[in-house]
Design a protein around this motif. Structure first.
Motif, short mmCIF file in Angstrom:
data_model
loop_
_atom_site.label_atom_id
_atom_site.label_comp_id
_atom_site.label_asym_id
_atom_site.label_seq_id
_atom_site.Cartn_x
_atom_site.Cartn_y
_atom_site.Cartn_z
N GLU A 160 -7.26 12.96 1.28
CA GLU A 160 -7.84 14.14 1.93
C GLU A 160 -8.06 13.91 3.42
OE1 GLU A 160 -11.33 15.21 -0.19
OE2 GLU A 160 -10.25 15.73 -2.05
N GLU A 161 -8.29 12.67 3.80
CA GLU A 161 -8.55 12.38 5.21
C GLU A 161 -7.35 12.70 6.08
OE1 GLU A 161 -9.94 8.61 8.02
OE2 GLU A 161 -10.12 8.48 5.84
N SER A 162 -6.15 12.35 5.60
CA SER A 162 -4.93 12.62 6.38
C SER A 162 -4.21 13.88 5.89
CB SER A 162 -3.99 11.43 6.29
OG SER A 162 -3.56 11.21 4.95
N ASN A 163 -4.80 14.57 4.90
CA ASN A 163 -4.19 15.75 4.29
C ASN A 163 -2.75 15.48 3.84
OD1 ASN A 163 -4.40 18.40 3.38
ND2 ASN A 163 -3.49 19.25 5.23
N SER A 164 -2.63 14.47 3.02
CA SER A 164 -1.31 14.08 2.51
C SER A 164 -1.43 13.64 1.06
CB SER A 164 -0.72 12.95 3.36
OG SER A 164 -1.55 11.80 3.32
N ILE A 165 -0.29 13.56 0.39
CA ILE A 165 -0.22 13.11 -0.99
C ILE A 165 0.62 11.84 -1.04
CG2 ILE A 165 0.64 13.63 -3.31
CD1 ILE A 165 -0.01 16.55 -2.77
N ILE A 166 0.08 10.80 -1.67
CA ILE A 166 0.75 9.51 -1.74
C ILE A 166 1.45 9.37 -3.08
CG2 ILE A 166 0.48 7.04 -1.42
CD1 ILE A 166 -0.42 8.82 0.96
N CYS A 167 2.75 9.09 -3.04
CA CYS A 167 3.56 8.88 -4.24
C CYS A 167 4.19 7.50 -4.15
CB CYS A 167 4.64 9.95 -4.36
SG CYS A 167 4.02 11.64 -4.23
N ILE A 168 4.23 6.78 -5.26
CA ILE A 168 4.78 5.44 -5.23
C ILE A 168 5.85 5.25 -6.31
CG2 ILE A 168 2.84 4.25 -4.17
CD1 ILE A 168 1.82 3.56 -6.96
N GLN A 169 6.68 4.23 -6.10
CA GLN A 169 7.71 3.90 -7.07
C GLN A 169 7.11 3.27 -8.32
OE1 GLN A 169 10.95 2.22 -4.12
NE2 GLN A 169 11.71 2.08 -6.21
N LYS A 170 7.84 3.38 -9.40
CA LYS A 170 7.51 2.68 -10.64
C LYS A 170 8.67 1.78 -11.04
CE LYS A 170 4.12 5.42 -13.20
NZ LYS A 170 3.82 6.01 -14.52
N TYR A 171 8.35 0.73 -11.76
CA TYR A 171 9.39 -0.09 -12.39
C TYR A 171 9.02 -0.26 -13.85
CZ TYR A 171 12.31 -4.02 -13.74
OH TYR A 171 13.20 -4.83 -14.39
N LYS A 172 9.87 0.24 -14.74
CA LYS A 172 9.62 0.21 -16.18
C LYS A 172 8.24 0.79 -16.49
CE LYS A 172 12.86 -3.38 -17.58
NZ LYS A 172 13.07 -4.66 -18.28
N ASN A 173 7.97 1.91 -15.87
CA ASN A 173 6.74 2.67 -16.09
C ASN A 173 5.49 1.95 -15.59
OD1 ASN A 173 5.93 5.25 -16.95
ND2 ASN A 173 4.96 4.39 -18.78
N ARG A 174 5.68 0.96 -14.72
CA ARG A 174 4.55 0.25 -14.10
C ARG A 174 4.56 0.54 -12.60
NH1 ARG A 174 1.22 -1.24 -18.26
NH2 ARG A 174 2.29 -2.50 -19.79
N ASN A 175 3.39 0.82 -12.04
CA ASN A 175 3.28 1.13 -10.62
C ASN A 175 3.65 -0.07 -9.74
OD1 ASN A 175 2.37 3.75 -10.98
ND2 ASN A 175 0.23 3.16 -11.04
N ILE A 176 4.31 0.21 -8.64
CA ILE A 176 4.50 -0.77 -7.58
C ILE A 176 3.45 -0.44 -6.52
CG2 ILE A 176 6.06 -1.70 -5.82
CD1 ILE A 176 8.39 -1.02 -7.63
#
Length: 273
Positions: free
Chosen positions: A143-159
């Motif tokens: 909310e501070e930067s008014n952005s949405i953070i999306c990250i990669q996954k590997y075998k359904n595990r977050n990186i």
């Protein structure tokens, strides 16, 4: 020599010795029992300090490191994004480049986001508009930067990663009407598992690692706990990521803090945004 008296003396001596040894044994046992009683379990310590954690993830069993390299996006890939109503934001640093370690794209037409089912809509946008978008998923809203953070996954595990690291991440930029008007993308490819596998620590052991380092203040709560991969020191190209517990705690003042615990070695790392 009066053997009768001598035998009696020996019997009395051994009797006294047996009584003395018995007294010593029971005293030592009582001290040992008291020490065991005094050593509270981790659960008892957390309860005494009103540190809540809820249901914990299941044990992982064996874990392993993974390696990956940073992708260089090509002009050909960027040109395909032009067909989707996107344009590359040109800067002095990338104006003459033929490949890009990270992309900064602008949408010709902003993409509206709903007030409900936000995660689902974000994931849909990623799949339809971002290179290899199916590899990413919604992580959290900044909310501070008014952005949405999306990250990669590997075998359904977050990186896991910070915004500063930005090694396998899509940052969706929002306008005042909650529409996506642009994004930045980085990506990891060629992910490989290190063959050697080791036993991972349990979720409770990861919490204990935080507790022993005094990272869990009284009246705090563990609000999120996930298993994934994390590198404390990102490299320019090749990455080595350790199996890691990501733990978010919330203090009594509603302040949130991120921590990472190496799931193989038990080392605690605090995330710095």
């Amino acid at each position: 020599m009066d053997w009768s008296k001598t035998k009696t003396i020996f019997i009395l001596a051994f009797l006294i010795l047996d009584i003395y040894l018995a007294i010593e044994f029971f005293e030592l046992r009582d001290k040992s029992d008291y020490a065991v009683m005094q050593e509270a379990t981790l659960e008892e310590k957390l309860a005494a300090e009103d540190i809540k954690y809820g249901d914990l993830p299941e044990d992982i069993g064996k874990g392993f490191y993974i390696t990956a390299k940073s992708k260089d996006f090509t002009l050909e890939e960027v040109s395909k994004l032009n067909d989707k109503g996107q344009s590359l934001v040109v800067t002095n640093t990338n104006i003459e480049e033929e490949s890009f370690r990270s992309l900064k794209m602008k949408l010709t037409k902003p993409f509206p986001l709903p007030d409900v089912n936000l995660e689902s809509k974000v994931n849909q946008f990623l799949k339809e508009n971002v290179i290899s978008g199916e590899l990413y998923h919604y992580w959290y809203t900044d909310e501070e930067s008014n952005s949405i953070i999306c990250i990669q996954k590997y075998k359904n595990r977050n990186i896991f990663q910070s915004k500063l690291d930005h090694i396998g991440m899509v940052i969706l930029q929002l306008d005042e009407d909650n529409q996506i008007y642009g994004y930045e993308q980085s990506m990891l490819e060629g992910i490989k598992e290190v063959e050697e596998q080791e036993s991972t620590i349990t979720a409770l052991k990861a919490i204990e690692a935080l507790y022993n380092k005094n990272y869990l203040p009284e009246n705090s709560q563990i609000v999120t706990m996930q298993y994934g991969y994390y590198t404390h020191i990102p490299l320019s190209n090749q990455q080595i990521l350790a199996p890691t517990w990501h733990i978010i705690i919330e203090t009594k003042d509603k302040e949130r803090q991120d921590f990472y615990v190496n799931a193989l070695e038990g080392d605690v790392l605090q995330l710095a945004d």
